[in-house]
Design an enzyme around this catalytic site. Structure first.
Site, PDB file in Angstrom:
ATOM      1  N   LYS A  71       0.822  -1.222   0.000  1.00  0.00           N
ATOM      2  CA  LYS A  71       0.000   0.000   0.000  1.00  0.00           C
ATOM      3  C   LYS A  71       0.852   1.266   0.000  1.00  0.00           C
ATOM      4  CE  LYS A  71      -2.666   0.170   3.513  1.00  0.00           C
ATOM      5  NZ  LYS A  71      -1.749   0.943   4.384  1.00  0.00           N
ATOM      6  N   THR A  73       4.010   1.497  -0.891  1.00  0.00           N
ATOM      7  CA  THR A  73       4.743   1.498  -2.162  1.00  0.00           C
ATOM      8  C   THR A  73       3.872   2.045  -3.286  1.00  0.00           C
ATOM      9  OG1 THR A  73       5.987  -0.433  -1.409  1.00  0.00           O
ATOM     10  CG2 THR A  73       6.043   0.039  -3.758  1.00  0.00           C
ATOM     11  N   ARG A  94       2.054   8.396   6.974  1.00  0.00           N
ATOM     12  CA  ARG A  94       2.301   8.340   8.414  1.00  0.00           C
ATOM     13  C   ARG A  94       3.775   8.036   8.679  1.00  0.00           C
ATOM     14  NH1 ARG A  94      -1.091   3.573  10.095  1.00  0.00           N
ATOM     15  NH2 ARG A  94      -0.531   2.977   7.980  1.00  0.00           N
ATOM     16  N   LYS A 105       7.939  -5.927  10.317  1.00  0.00           N
ATOM     17  CA  LYS A 105       7.968  -5.238   9.029  1.00  0.00           C
ATOM     18  C   LYS A 105       9.385  -4.882   8.585  1.00  0.00           C
ATOM     19  CE  LYS A 105       4.816  -2.322   7.848  1.00  0.00           C
ATOM     20  NZ  LYS A 105       3.899  -1.170   7.795  1.00  0.00           N
ATOM     21  N   ALA A 273      -3.863   1.505  12.433  1.00  0.00           N
ATOM     22  CA  ALA A 273      -5.268   1.428  12.028  1.00  0.00           C
ATOM     23  C   ALA A 273      -6.005   0.270  12.669  1.00  0.00           C
ATOM     24  CB  ALA A 273      -5.377   1.316  10.510  1.00  0.00           C
ATOM     25  N   PHE A 301      -3.579  -0.409   7.064  1.00  0.00           N
ATOM     26  CA  PHE A 301      -4.119  -1.754   6.912  1.00  0.00           C
ATOM     27  C   PHE A 301      -5.205  -1.791   5.826  1.00  0.00           C
ATOM     28  CE2 PHE A 301      -2.445  -2.294  11.368  1.00  0.00           C
ATOM     29  CZ  PHE A 301      -1.401  -3.113  10.988  1.00  0.00           C
ATOM     30  N   PHE A 381       3.759  -8.611  -9.254  1.00  0.00           N
ATOM     31  CA  PHE A 381       4.896  -9.461  -8.921  1.00  0.00           C
ATOM     32  C   PHE A 381       5.287 -10.247 -10.179  1.00  0.00           C
ATOM     33  CE2 PHE A 381       3.751  -8.344  -4.729  1.00  0.00           C
ATOM     34  CZ  PHE A 381       4.750  -8.750  -3.846  1.00  0.00           C
ATOM     35  N   TRP A 409       7.090  -0.790  -8.291  1.00  0.00           N
ATOM     36  CA  TRP A 409       8.180  -1.319  -7.474  1.00  0.00           C
ATOM     37  C   TRP A 409       9.448  -1.427  -8.318  1.00  0.00           C
ATOM     38  CZ3 TRP A 409      11.779  -5.138  -7.287  1.00  0.00           C
ATOM     39  CH2 TRP A 409      12.401  -5.366  -6.052  1.00  0.00           C
TER      40      TRP A 409
END
Length: 556
Positions: A71, A73, A94, A105, A273, A301, A381, A409
């Protein structure tokens, strides 16, 4: 293949004064923290308050899985893409918490060639905002116990103190404890505990306040507990609001950094969240809207948590409204929702993708309930097959939504240009008509039921009599118009993290409610969710360290 941190280190950063100049901000409008980050001054924020506002775009996602969604990214990639197609765009994010960074993470600045830099600083201490918030919160904690020690003039009932302490780290050992042990000189022993800083009401206030004056007024309204007559005691009663605001003065200025492509990013505040309202600060969002044609922001999230709270709490309290919603999904995550094990996600499995696609479909439907146009970003991906991409596109087309394959990405902003053009087209149509899920005047318990049924697909919410009685007392005390902040697992529409897909007919168990009178909402804690997380069996902290050259290693 380069790691995220290696990619970030190869980026050619521009001086933060040049990034600010892109937005029309001069040297007097920023307070540099080194050469690559700065705060936007109170004076500049105040001056921009009445400026014309650009268009707000919300990025959210399906429920998170170990397969990854991307999200942040995608938020960064979309912002870069909008700038590439000639739309002056500011990204609003954030700040990362140290808890998950050292837990699972390992960083939260985007990924690949869609990142915010300086990545190491952003993930570790940054400009010190979280430390200021933690200190302000714990100052109030110290003043409560100090007041009791010196005679308890306010008559605080030590059995009914609801204000806990916080720290910005996952530490399950601190969840519940007894303080002031060791004899009379250490105070009166009582039960309490710690929450993680991102769950603090001070964090929520920090992110919802519109000015320093509003910040202090909200802090003053914090209810820390009750006296022996069950009347509320506030931070103002303890004369703590002024000092707490003083600690937050500098932190309250939004932070300015840049993407790898040198586009401006405001990073400010960071409530989770799943246990808080999950949005960056109102101050940063409004400042970004005044500086750019487009502001791209994210909510934490999945859309059932972050986006619902962004709309029902942040937009309600700050008079904001997005023009469009981007829902991020990966084919890998959807296959996991369809029952595929993580080790098998690289194999084509259209049948599992269709089964798991119900998760995406519900999130789309939920956002449409708010009257907002939706576009889906398929975060690509290399294992994704053409058949799988077409399956997602077909699923979305049946719901009247376009799904766009994105390669930001690997390709940066260039890989999200199609998404950017789709977002602009949705905004240009002007079809957004935000209507919130529930009204201010609905009873608090009815608001909880509405979220449970309309967003989570539950049959109903359930709570013990003590919770229902507490909600009634708050309504009688004048808090009934507040929105609800659901604290619930992020992994499922239910309160059971193992229940993937789009379950229906389940029950949402509300075990506790907390009043955030200063922030302006009521927290409903559901199932087994914890407001102080623990570290996993193998935390990322085990891999983080310094190279012989003194560079950070192991953070992605």
């Amino acid at each position: 293949m380069l790691s995220d941190i290696e990619i970030a280190r190869t980026a050619k950063k521009r001086p933060i004064t040049e990034v600010a100049a892109k937005l029309g901000l001069g040297p007097d409008d920023i307070l540099p923290y080194g050469h690559d980050k700065a705060k936007i001054t109170h004076a500049a924020v105040s001056r921009l308050a009445d400026a014309p506002k650009g268009r707000l775009i919300l990025v959210t996602s399906i429920n998170p899985t170990p397969a990854g969604e991307g999200k942040t990214t995608t938020t960064v990639g979309l912002g870069d893409a909008l700038n590439r197609i000639g739309k002056r765009t500011v990204i609003c994010l954030r700040e990362p918490s140290l808890g998950p960074n050292f837990g699972m993470k390992g960083g939260a600045a985007g990924g690949g060639y869609a990142q915010v830099i300086p990545m190491e600083d952003l993930n570790l201490h940054f400009t010190g905002d979280f430390h200021a918030i933690t200190s302000a919160h714990n100052l109030l904690s110290a003043m409560i116990d100090n007041h009791i020690y010196w005679g308890n003039e306010l008559g605080i009932d030590t059995r009914r103190i609801t204000w806990r302490r916080v720290m910005d780290m996952n530490d399950r050992a601190l969840r519940d404890m007894v303080v002031s042990l060791g004899g009379p000189s250490n105070g009166l022993p009582r039960e309490t505990g710690f929450d993680i800083s991102v769950a603090s009401e001070v964090m929520a206030i920090f992110c919802l306040a519109t000015s320093l004056a509003d910040l202090q007024a909200r802090i003053a309204r914090i209810v820390i507990g009750y006296d022996r007559n069950k009347q509320p005691i506030t931070a103002a009663d303890l004369k703590a609001d002024g000092a707490m605001t003083a600690l937050l003065r500098d932190a309250f200025q939004p932070n300015l950094v840049q993407t790898i492509e040198n586009n401006p990013v405001l990073v400010h505040g960071g409530p989770f969240a799943n246990i808080a309202h999950g949005c960056n600060s109102v101050s940063a969002t409004r400042t970004a809207l005044a500086l750019g044609e487009y502001t791209v922001t994210e909510a934490g999230f999945g859309a059932d948590l972050g986006a619902e709270k962004f709309l029902d709490i942040k937009c309600r309290l700050a008079d904001l409204a997005p023009e469009a919603v981007v829902i991020v999904a990966t084919i890998r995550a959807l296959k996991m929702n369809g029952g595929v094990e993580k080790t098998d996600l690289d194999r084509e499995d259209v049948a599992a993708l269709k089964r798991g696609g119900v998760n995406l479909a519900r999130h789309i439907s939920n956002m449409q309930k708010f009257g907002l146009p939706v576009v889906v970003a398929i975060n690509h991906f290399v294992s994704d097959t053409d058949a799988e991409v077409e399956t997602v596109r077909s699923l979305c087309a049946d719901l009247g939504v376009e799904a766009i394959r994105c390669t930001h990405w690997a390709d940066g902003g260039a890989g999200a240009e199609d998404l950017a053009r789709a977002v602009v087209a949705l905004a240009d149509k002007g079809e957004a008509d935000l209507h919130l899920l529930y009204g201010d005047n609905q009873p608090l318990w009815e608001k909880i039921q509405t979220i449970s049924r309309k967003i989570y697909g539950a049959s109903h919410a359930d709570a013990p009599p003590a919770v229902l009685n507490q909600l009634k007392r708050w309504e009688e005390a004048g808090h009934g118009a507040m929105p609800i902040c659901m604290a619930k697992t992020q992994y499922s529409f239910s309160a059971d993290p193992a229940m993937l897909g789009a379950p229906s007919g389940h029950v949402i168990p509300v075990r506790e409610v907390r009043l955030a009178a200063g922030a302006g909402f009521v927290v409903a804690i559901c199932g087994d969710i914890m407001t102080m997380p623990g570290l996993p069996r193998r935390p990322t902290a085990e891999r983080i360290g310094l190279t012989p050259e003194g560079e950070l290693d192991g953070l992605f």
